[in-house]
Write an enzyme that holds these catalytic residues in place. Sequence first.
Site, PDB file in Angstrom:
ATOM      1  N   ASP A  79      18.465 -35.714 -25.367  1.00  0.00           N
ATOM      2  CA  ASP A  79      18.252 -34.736 -24.062  1.00  0.00           C
ATOM      3  C   ASP A  79      19.196 -33.790 -23.923  1.00  0.00           C
ATOM      4  N   CYS A 124      -5.487 -31.186 -28.077  1.00  0.00           N
ATOM      5  CA  CYS A 124      -6.261 -31.046 -26.854  1.00  0.00           C
ATOM      6  C   CYS A 124      -7.660 -30.686 -26.788  1.00  0.00           C
ATOM      7  N   CYS A 149      -9.750 -29.686 -23.700  1.00  0.00           N
ATOM      8  CA  CYS A 149      -9.510 -30.444 -22.481  1.00  0.00           C
ATOM      9  C   CYS A 149      -8.453 -29.345 -21.586  1.00  0.00           C
ATOM     10  N   CYS A 179      -2.387 -30.142 -12.091  1.00  0.00           N
ATOM     11  CA  CYS A 179      -1.097 -30.073 -11.439  1.00  0.00           C
ATOM     12  C   CYS A 179      -1.052 -29.352 -10.121  1.00  0.00           C
ATOM     13  N   CYS A 197       7.835 -36.200 -11.705  1.00  0.00           N
ATOM     14  CA  CYS A 197       6.456 -36.197 -11.588  1.00  0.00           C
ATOM     15  C   CYS A 197       5.528 -36.563 -12.730  1.00  0.00           C
ATOM     16  N   CYS A 218       0.688 -34.579 -14.712  1.00  0.00           N
ATOM     17  CA  CYS A 218       0.090 -34.135 -15.917  1.00  0.00           C
ATOM     18  C   CYS A 218       0.148 -34.906 -17.224  1.00  0.00           C
TER      19      CYS A 218
HETATM   20  C1  B12 Z   1      14.730 -28.869 -19.258  1.00  0.00           C
HETATM   21  C2  B12 Z   1      14.002 -30.149 -19.290  1.00  0.00           C
HETATM   22  C3  B12 Z   1      13.175 -30.511 -18.195  1.00  0.00           C
HETATM   23  C4  B12 Z   1      12.576 -29.475 -17.130  1.00  0.00           C
HETATM   24  C5  B12 Z   1      11.884 -28.367 -17.948  1.00  0.00           C
HETATM   25  C6  B12 Z   1      10.494 -28.925 -18.720  1.00  0.00           C
HETATM   26  C7  B12 Z   1       9.716 -28.057 -19.721  1.00  0.00           C
HETATM   27  N1  B12 Z   1       8.688 -28.322 -19.905  1.00  0.00           N
HETATM   28  O1  B12 Z   1      10.100 -26.978 -20.126  1.00  0.00           O
HETATM   29  C8  B12 Z   1      11.914 -30.215 -16.207  1.00  0.00           C
HETATM   30  C9  B12 Z   1      13.175 -30.528 -15.144  1.00  0.00           C
HETATM   31  C10 B12 Z   1      10.654 -29.539 -15.424  1.00  0.00           C
HETATM   32  C11 B12 Z   1      11.487 -31.469 -17.087  1.00  0.00           C
HETATM   33  C12 B12 Z   1      10.299 -32.175 -16.522  1.00  0.00           C
HETATM   34  C13 B12 Z   1      10.070 -33.321 -17.455  1.00  0.00           C
HETATM   35  N2  B12 Z   1      10.559 -33.892 -18.520  1.00  0.00           N
HETATM   36 CO1  B12 Z   1      12.267 -32.857 -19.495  1.00  0.00          CO
HETATM   37  N3  B12 Z   1      13.356 -31.995 -20.679  1.00  0.00           N
HETATM   38  C14 B12 Z   1      13.942 -30.838 -20.450  1.00  0.00           C
HETATM   39  C15 B12 Z   1      14.925 -30.620 -21.867  1.00  0.00           C
HETATM   40  C16 B12 Z   1      16.230 -30.927 -21.460  1.00  0.00           C
HETATM   41  C17 B12 Z   1      14.635 -29.301 -22.353  1.00  0.00           C
HETATM   42  C18 B12 Z   1      13.296 -28.677 -22.342  1.00  0.00           C
HETATM   43  C19 B12 Z   1      13.542 -27.489 -22.696  1.00  0.00           C
HETATM   44  O2  B12 Z   1      14.117 -26.707 -23.386  1.00  0.00           O
HETATM   45  N4  B12 Z   1      12.522 -26.672 -22.158  1.00  0.00           N
HETATM   46  C20 B12 Z   1      12.117 -25.146 -22.148  1.00  0.00           C
HETATM   47  C21 B12 Z   1      10.749 -25.060 -23.080  1.00  0.00           C
HETATM   48  C22 B12 Z   1      10.380 -23.671 -23.199  1.00  0.00           C
HETATM   49  O3  B12 Z   1      10.892 -25.660 -23.979  1.00  0.00           O
HETATM   50  P1  B12 Z   1      10.019 -27.152 -24.652  1.00  0.00           P
HETATM   51  O4  B12 Z   1       8.977 -27.617 -23.371  1.00  0.00           O
HETATM   52  O5  B12 Z   1      10.727 -27.773 -25.315  1.00  0.00           O
HETATM   53  O6  B12 Z   1       8.945 -26.200 -25.467  1.00  0.00           O
HETATM   54  C23 B12 Z   1       9.333 -25.870 -26.597  1.00  0.00           C
HETATM   55  C24 B12 Z   1       8.371 -26.504 -27.663  1.00  0.00           C
HETATM   56  O7  B12 Z   1       7.905 -27.819 -26.892  1.00  0.00           O
HETATM   57  C25 B12 Z   1       7.439 -25.740 -28.359  1.00  0.00           C
HETATM   58  N5  B12 Z   1       6.058 -25.409 -27.767  1.00  0.00           N
HETATM   59  C26 B12 Z   1       5.904 -25.536 -26.590  1.00  0.00           C
HETATM   60  N6  B12 Z   1       4.400 -25.439 -26.353  1.00  0.00           N
HETATM   61  C27 B12 Z   1       3.933 -25.347 -27.510  1.00  0.00           C
HETATM   62  C28 B12 Z   1       2.598 -25.272 -27.848  1.00  0.00           C
HETATM   63  C29 B12 Z   1       2.508 -25.229 -29.285  1.00  0.00           C
HETATM   64  C30 B12 Z   1       1.135 -24.928 -29.613  1.00  0.00           C
HETATM   65  C31 B12 Z   1       3.568 -25.274 -30.041  1.00  0.00           C
HETATM   66  C32 B12 Z   1       3.224 -25.061 -31.535  1.00  0.00           C
HETATM   67  C33 B12 Z   1       4.841 -25.300 -29.652  1.00  0.00           C
HETATM   68  C34 B12 Z   1       5.011 -25.384 -28.386  1.00  0.00           C
HETATM   69  O8  B12 Z   1       8.032 -24.260 -27.883  1.00  0.00           O
HETATM   70  C35 B12 Z   1       8.790 -24.475 -26.903  1.00  0.00           C
HETATM   71  C36 B12 Z   1      10.226 -23.549 -27.086  1.00  0.00           C
HETATM   72  O9  B12 Z   1       9.688 -22.376 -26.925  1.00  0.00           O
HETATM   73  C37 B12 Z   1      14.507 -31.729 -22.567  1.00  0.00           C
HETATM   74  C38 B12 Z   1      15.376 -32.126 -23.709  1.00  0.00           C
HETATM   75  C39 B12 Z   1      15.657 -31.063 -24.867  1.00  0.00           C
HETATM   76  N7  B12 Z   1      16.841 -31.230 -25.155  1.00  0.00           N
HETATM   77  O10 B12 Z   1      14.755 -30.564 -25.474  1.00  0.00           O
HETATM   78  C40 B12 Z   1      13.808 -32.815 -21.531  1.00  0.00           C
HETATM   79  C41 B12 Z   1      12.347 -33.407 -22.274  1.00  0.00           C
HETATM   80  C42 B12 Z   1      11.509 -32.358 -22.554  1.00  0.00           C
HETATM   81  N8  B12 Z   1      11.698 -33.986 -20.737  1.00  0.00           N
HETATM   82  C43 B12 Z   1      11.163 -35.112 -21.179  1.00  0.00           C
HETATM   83  C44 B12 Z   1      10.611 -35.755 -19.949  1.00  0.00           C
HETATM   84  C45 B12 Z   1      10.258 -37.222 -20.163  1.00  0.00           C
HETATM   85  C46 B12 Z   1      10.392 -35.015 -18.964  1.00  0.00           C
HETATM   86  C47 B12 Z   1       9.378 -35.408 -17.705  1.00  0.00           C
HETATM   87  C48 B12 Z   1       7.964 -36.093 -18.069  1.00  0.00           C
HETATM   88  C49 B12 Z   1      10.238 -36.135 -16.820  1.00  0.00           C
HETATM   89  C50 B12 Z   1       9.480 -36.546 -15.466  1.00  0.00           C
HETATM   90  N9  B12 Z   1       8.533 -37.712 -15.276  1.00  0.00           N
HETATM   91  O11 B12 Z   1       9.599 -35.786 -14.423  1.00  0.00           O
HETATM   92  C51 B12 Z   1       9.041 -34.030 -17.170  1.00  0.00           C
HETATM   93  C52 B12 Z   1       7.821 -33.473 -17.994  1.00  0.00           C
HETATM   94  C53 B12 Z   1       7.329 -32.332 -17.361  1.00  0.00           C
HETATM   95  C54 B12 Z   1       6.568 -31.476 -18.302  1.00  0.00           C
HETATM   96  N10 B12 Z   1       5.148 -31.497 -18.202  1.00  0.00           N
HETATM   97  O12 B12 Z   1       7.148 -31.064 -19.194  1.00  0.00           O
HETATM   98  C55 B12 Z   1      11.195 -35.410 -22.803  1.00  0.00           C
HETATM   99  C56 B12 Z   1       9.706 -35.127 -23.043  1.00  0.00           C
HETATM  100  C57 B12 Z   1       9.259 -36.350 -24.148  1.00  0.00           C
HETATM  101  C58 B12 Z   1       7.978 -35.848 -24.469  1.00  0.00           C
HETATM  102  N11 B12 Z   1       7.229 -36.955 -24.756  1.00  0.00           N
HETATM  103  O13 B12 Z   1       7.414 -34.749 -24.695  1.00  0.00           O
HETATM  104  C59 B12 Z   1      12.558 -34.695 -23.156  1.00  0.00           C
HETATM  105  C60 B12 Z   1      12.172 -33.971 -24.539  1.00  0.00           C
HETATM  106  C61 B12 Z   1      13.655 -35.559 -22.950  1.00  0.00           C
HETATM  107  C62 B12 Z   1      13.774 -36.370 -23.923  1.00  0.00           C
HETATM  108  N12 B12 Z   1      14.944 -36.556 -24.839  1.00  0.00           N
HETATM  109  O14 B12 Z   1      12.895 -37.587 -24.263  1.00  0.00           O
HETATM  110  N13 B12 Z   1      12.262 -31.432 -18.250  1.00  0.00           N
HETATM  111  S1  SF4 Z   2      -4.808 -33.480 -20.280  1.00  0.00           S
HETATM  112 FE1  SF4 Z   2      -3.597 -31.560 -21.266  1.00  0.00          FE
HETATM  113  S2  SF4 Z   2      -2.101 -32.396 -22.735  1.00  0.00           S
HETATM  114 FE2  SF4 Z   2      -3.849 -33.954 -22.481  1.00  0.00          FE
HETATM  115  S3  SF4 Z   2      -5.222 -33.769 -23.862  1.00  0.00           S
HETATM  116 FE3  SF4 Z   2      -5.816 -32.583 -21.883  1.00  0.00          FE
HETATM  117  S4  SF4 Z   2      -4.947 -30.520 -22.271  1.00  0.00           S
HETATM  118 FE4  SF4 Z   2      -4.004 -31.760 -23.788  1.00  0.00          FE
HETATM  119  S1  SF4 Z   3       5.141 -32.530 -14.028  1.00  0.00           S
HETATM  120 FE1  SF4 Z   3       3.551 -31.746 -14.707  1.00  0.00          FE
HETATM  121  S2  SF4 Z   3       1.953 -32.055 -12.975  1.00  0.00           S
HETATM  122 FE2  SF4 Z   3       3.993 -32.380 -12.212  1.00  0.00          FE
HETATM  123  S3  SF4 Z   3       4.530 -30.466 -11.122  1.00  0.00           S
HETATM  124 FE3  SF4 Z   3       5.483 -30.417 -13.309  1.00  0.00          FE
HETATM  125  S4  SF4 Z   3       3.786 -29.352 -14.470  1.00  0.00           S
HETATM  126 FE4  SF4 Z   3       2.727 -30.166 -12.679  1.00  0.00          FE
END
Ligand code: B12
Ligand code: SF4
Ligand code: SF4
Length: 343
Positions: free
Chosen positions: A130, A184, A187, A194, A240, A243
Amino acid sequence: MNAARVKQAALSAGFDLAGVAAALPIADGEAYLDWAHRGWGGRMSYLTDHRADVRMDPRRLLPSARSILCVGLVYNGPQPYSVTRREAELGWISRYAWGEDYHVILKQKLEDVASILKQEESFEYRVCVDTAPLLERSYARLAGLGWIGRNTCLIHQRLGSWLFLGEMLLSLDLAPDTPPPDRCGTCRRCIDACPTQALVQQEGRWELDARLCISYFTIELKGAIPEEHRPGIGRHVFGCDICQDVCPWNRRAASTHDPGFLPLHEAPPLERLAAITPTEFRDMFRHSPVSRTRYAGFLRNVAVAMGNSGLPRFREPLSRLAASDDAVVAEHARWALGQLQSK
Ligand code: B12
Ligand code: SF4
Ligand code: SF4
């Protein structure tokens, strides 16, 4: 040592999923930088400062790295999802924070894997869970652990998305796995469910604008939550799950076998939370991710949740919070009182 042996060691240490990716820069890195430059990381400066560049190449974390062992650990339990809990008097702590701090649990298991393998061959390694500047979801996808859903979570076809991710960067040359297809389909349940419309389409793929996400407001954002976003937070006091709750791949999601994730806090009564002292907060959440909000941040969240509950009986505890020495808590409690008044 080969990839099969390394993955086998990870599974024997208790991980539910294990796969291997090459320790090389990846295409998602560009998308990440775009996201960060667009400002969608809000005030999470650890994502957007110099560490954004470190994320571009895992070898900046371990120069000798050749491979990444990616692991997944299920934290889910059989308890009902937040979208089915309608009781207005209850707050919601997100599923991932019900048990003990996952950083500790995953790091220990990864160290166990290293100890097992070190008996067979010497190598350099670095464990990440993380907090390291590594695109965990992207590498996990490349290591075959799942696809990245429109909710931006990594989803495994059989286990669902209630998974923590961890990695071990290794100086060993291991054969990488292949990513699974995106399942996905057509869907869009997560997008429609959200409450704050935080999932936004960007050049053909769905990304999260963290500045709109309840998880960001209630966990990461320090200080005041912008007023216009407070009603959307509902009764979430930490994180939260919506989603993921609505995702069809979580309908039959696996449950954890790790005793550390057994739920201690799930949907506590808001009235009890509004009355906790700093010492009780420390005792209740000492080993839990919830401690990240700190006491005042947590009370701020509780005040917002009470304001969104519509329950007149919360006027009394809110009046007490409105007299708090902490200016942020007091202001959010006054806002919440106003919300109850207007109802
Ligand atoms: C910052 C962070 C957050 C932020 C931003 C989340 C976000 N979606 O960006 C906040 C605080 C909102 C957050 C929330 C949550 N988080 Co968080 N978070 C992180 C952290 C530290 C960095 C994520 C990041 O870099 N975000 C920036 C975006 C741009 O990057 P990304 O989401 O990783 O997306 C990359 C890839 O996924 C890919 N990608 C994205 N979409 C697509 C689509 C396709 C088709 C492809 C090929 C690639 C691709 O490209 C992106 C890079 O550009 C990671 C740990 C880590 N070091 O990675 C944990 C992590 C992502 N979080 C985690 C968790 C559990 C959560 C929550 C469920 C917690 C909660 N219940 O509140 C929520 C989920 C919300 C959500 N829908 O994402 C887990 C996810 C596990 C999983 N199964 O995915 C991680 C991996 C921590 C861990 N080690 O387990 N989080
Ligand atoms: S709820 Fe979102 S993540 Fe899950 S299958 Fe549907 S589009 Fe994909
Ligand atoms: S965790 Fe998912 S449903 Fe909740 S506010 Fe963030 S994107 Fe929306």
